[in-house]
Scaffold this motif. Structure first.
Motif: not given
Length: 142
Positions: A112-116
């Motif tokens: 899982c990639l998290y980006v704002k």
């Protein structure tokens, strides 16, 4: 075996995205829909509070099995969760790490990639990661 709680087709994707209050986040969500639909060749489907594209059935050696989407995202309040399950497979670990090094501002869990916001990352690299996920999952699970 426990019944899978998150399933495909739990609502209207357009209505779900339209309900995102923050205009910039809503715009980014629509851009992710476009990118992921193009990469997967599949339409957007709501899986609870996640937008998924395509589907595969997995079965682990433990006997646990279920269905999931090939690639998808969730527009959480603080950041986007971008699901790239196929990038977690061992055959692509080195390539995944090289792409992540070029991606831009992000955090990465197992798959899982998290980006704002999308402006924080290189969209070409994000596309490559999404393509990798789709290709690897189709190769592994059919």
């Amino acid at each position: 075996m426990a019944e899978q709680k998150t399933r495909a087709g739990t609502g209207d994707v357009a209505a779900f995205l339209a309900a995102i209050e923050d205009e910039a986040k809503r715009t980014d969500a629509l851009a992710l829909v476009s990118l992921m639909a193009e990469v997967s060749g599949e339409p957007a489907v709501l899986w609870g509070t996640m937008v998924g594209f395509g589907q595969y059935h997995y079965r682990y050696e433990t006997g646990h099995e279920g269905d999931s989407f090939l690639v998808g995202f969730a527009p959480r309040k603080a950041e986007f969760s971008i699901y790239l399950m196929g990038t977690y497979l061992p055959d692509v670990a080195e390539k995944r790490e090289a792409l992540l090094a070029r991606l831009g501002k992000h955090r990465m869990g197992k798959a899982c990639l998290y980006v704002k916001r999308l402006s924080d990352v290189d969209l070409g690299v994000l596309r490559e990661l999404a393509e990798m996920s789709v290709v690897e999952l189709r190769k592994t699970y059919g």
